[in-house]
Design an enzyme around this catalytic site. Structure first.
Site, PDB file in Angstrom:
ATOM      1  N   TYR A  52     -76.212   8.166  27.821  1.00 18.32           N
ATOM      2  CA  TYR A  52     -77.048   7.492  28.819  1.00 18.32           C
ATOM      3  C   TYR A  52     -78.076   6.636  28.117  1.00 18.32           C
ATOM      4  CZ  TYR A  52     -76.257   8.286  33.702  1.00 18.32           C
ATOM      5  OH  TYR A  52     -75.760   8.199  34.966  1.00 18.32           O
ATOM      6  N   GLU A  54     -80.362   4.106  29.886  1.00 16.67           N
ATOM      7  CA  GLU A  54     -81.048   3.206  30.835  1.00 16.67           C
ATOM      8  C   GLU A  54     -82.175   2.483  30.106  1.00 16.67           C
ATOM      9  OE1 GLU A  54     -82.218   5.346  34.315  1.00 16.67           O
ATOM     10  OE2 GLU A  54     -80.150   5.560  35.000  1.00 16.67           O
ATOM     11  N   ASP A 198     -70.873 -19.957  36.969  1.00 13.97           N
ATOM     12  CA  ASP A 198     -70.045 -18.752  36.780  1.00 13.97           C
ATOM     13  C   ASP A 198     -68.808 -19.221  36.020  1.00 13.97           C
ATOM     14  OD1 ASP A 198     -68.159 -16.761  36.976  1.00 13.97           O
ATOM     15  OD2 ASP A 198     -68.542 -16.316  39.087  1.00 13.97           O
ATOM     16  N   THR A 224     -67.368 -13.133  33.172  1.00  9.77           N
ATOM     17  CA  THR A 224     -66.713 -11.877  32.835  1.00  9.77           C
ATOM     18  C   THR A 224     -66.356 -11.948  31.353  1.00  9.77           C
ATOM     19  OG1 THR A 224     -64.605 -12.814  33.527  1.00  9.77           O
ATOM     20  CG2 THR A 224     -65.735 -11.394  35.117  1.00  9.77           C
ATOM     21  N   LYS A 227     -61.324 -12.228  30.511  1.00  5.30           N
ATOM     22  CA  LYS A 227     -60.276 -13.195  30.848  1.00  5.30           C
ATOM     23  C   LYS A 227     -59.954 -13.997  29.577  1.00  5.30           C
ATOM     24  CE  LYS A 227     -61.480 -13.230  35.731  1.00  5.30           C
ATOM     25  NZ  LYS A 227     -62.842 -12.868  36.111  1.00  5.30           N
ATOM     26  N   ARG A 233     -63.164  -5.218  30.093  1.00  7.74           N
ATOM     27  CA  ARG A 233     -63.569  -5.608  31.451  1.00  7.74           C
ATOM     28  C   ARG A 233     -65.080  -5.487  31.568  1.00  7.74           C
ATOM     29  NH1 ARG A 233     -59.009  -6.103  34.173  1.00  7.74           N
ATOM     30  NH2 ARG A 233     -60.173  -6.860  35.926  1.00  7.74           N
TER      31      ARG A 233
END
Ligand code: DSN
Length: 427
Positions: A52, A54, A198, A224, A227, A233
């Protein structure tokens, strides 16, 4: 390889093995997919998934973050170097979440966004009625010109002047032409709007210098990572320093909790691969392959949206072959070619049927295919769609795609090692 998974969970193992086989034996032409390197796969399969973290490197809400800090800092520095950006946030779990965070960083609920119609090439998160974007913000849209099927900036300017958006989104998920970001920046300045790009689909050509880079022209750029960029991903956000604090707090605590540190490790590895000079040649081949595939489809009487491509994807109108997009997708599935049905601009058919298919060349370029194989694929696609009732012909075409797939392995040797492992476990 996968031996522990095989031992403890046969069901999941079998499904993974089947997917390994499918990826090896099929021809992948979905424009948003690619095959990551084994190094990226390795990074994602590490213990970083346990942590974790954060917050951001050096300012976390959890102890024990010194090693994940190394990885996230590498990913940030490499992303900035790749795109020439002042600031990068590498935590978004996906492209949609990157977009959501970018909107929340710059806008308040109810503010107006001017985005591209989904059915003319845009994306759900650019303002589709069923998406969060239109539930939180007031959406107005631009599209492509009916004749040219291209984005005409003067038309966008006219809509922007009439609708006075607070933010303009430029970028697409099924637009086969280059986008020039500088004139969009002029429009945004003229109407006092933020400009966001984008570049989920075209990030690879952008970092290779084969497509205009939006970073100098935009307040915020999202993409992203999986691609044409060929990473795991996920999403990232790039922005000018003046928006850095707002972008970071929009991602965390705004819309996400703990970042996926194993995926961020994969992003760091992929960005390093993209910084290698090899990546420029690879992206050039993706574009050359798309042009070759487009030429072959044109030679077989397909109409292509805008008449062709200058990026990694093609939108083919399949009505010429008397099928709908969804029918074409199913026929091609039968011969081991994976595509998605896609609306064409001003499509009379709904998205579930559609008049087109979208094809992209990133994945098969990763496997080493070049123009000759693209021509072969174009011919096979045309033959399958022309003779879809001829089962014997479809069987022959499937043999041809199997042979092609065999000659261009995804992960050389991996399937063989898995088979050997299966055999020895069964003895
Ligand atoms: N689903 C992605 C694509 O296929 O383009 C966009 O999110």
């Amino acid at each position: 390889m996968l031996s522990e998974l095989r031992r403890v969970d046969r069901d999941v193992y079998e499904a993974v093995l089947d997917e390994v086989r499918r990826e090896q034996t099929d021809i992948e032409l979905i424009a948003s997919e690619n095959y990551v390197s084994l190094a990226v796969l390795d990074a994602q399969g590490t213990v970083m998934t346990n942590k974790y973290a954060e917050g951001y490197p050096g300012r976390r809400y959890y102890g024990g973050c010194k090693h994940v800090d190394v990885v996230e800092t590498l990913a940030i520095d490499r992303a900035k170097a790749l795109f020439g950006a002042e600031h990068a946030n590498v935590q978004p779990h996906s492209g949609s979440q990157a977009n959501m965070a970018a909107y929340f960083a710059l806008l308040k609920p109810g503010d107006r966004i001017l985005g591209m119609h989904l059915d003319q090439g845009g994306h759900l998160s650019h303002g589709h009625p069923k998406n969060f974007s239109s539930k939180v913000f007031d959406i107005v849209r631009y599209g492509v010109n009916r004749e040219t099927e291209r984005i005409e900036v003067e038309e966008v300017r006219a809509i922007a002047k009439k609708t006075r958006p607070d933010l303009i989104v430029v970028g697409a998920s099924s637009y086969p032409r280059k986008i020039d970001f500088a004139p969009f920046a002029d429009v945004a300045r003229e109407v006092g709007a933020f400009l966001m790009a984008d570049i989920a689909h075209i990030a690879g050509p952008v970092v290779a210098g084969l497509h205009p880079n939006p970073v100098p022209h935009c307040d915020v750029v999202t993409t992203t990572t999986h691609k044409t960029l060929r990473g795991p991903r996920g999403g990232i956000i790039l922005c000018k320093q003046e928006h850095a604090k707002k972008v970071d707090s929009a991602v965390f605590p705004g819309i996400q909790g703990g970042p996926l540190m194993h995926v961020i490790a994969g992003k760091a590895v992929a960005f390093n691969e993209a910084l290698d000079p090899w990546f420029v040649g690879y992206q050039g081949q993706i574009l050359a392959n798309a042009r070759a595939l487009a030429e072959e489809l044109l030679a077989h009487d397909f109409r292509l949206v805008t008449g062709g491509t200058d990026n990694h994807l093609i939108v083919a109108d399949v009505r010429s072959h008397e099928v709908t997009g969804i029918e074409a997708t199913h026929i091609l599935d039968r011969i081991g070619i994976t595509v998605n049905n896609n609306q064409i601009p001003f499509d009379p058919l709904p998205p579930t049927k559609s008049s087109g298919i979208r094809l992209g060349t990133a994945a098969m370029t990763t496997r080493g295919m070049k123009e000759a194989e693209m021509k072969e694929l174009g011919r096979v696609i045309a033959s399958a769609l022309t003779h879809s009732d001829d089962a014997a012909r479809l069987r022959l075409l499937r043999e041809e795609t199997l042979d092609l797939a065999d000659r261009f392995p995804v992960y050389p040797g991996v399937l063989r090692r898995l088979y050997e492992q299966e055999r020895s476990a069964g003895e």
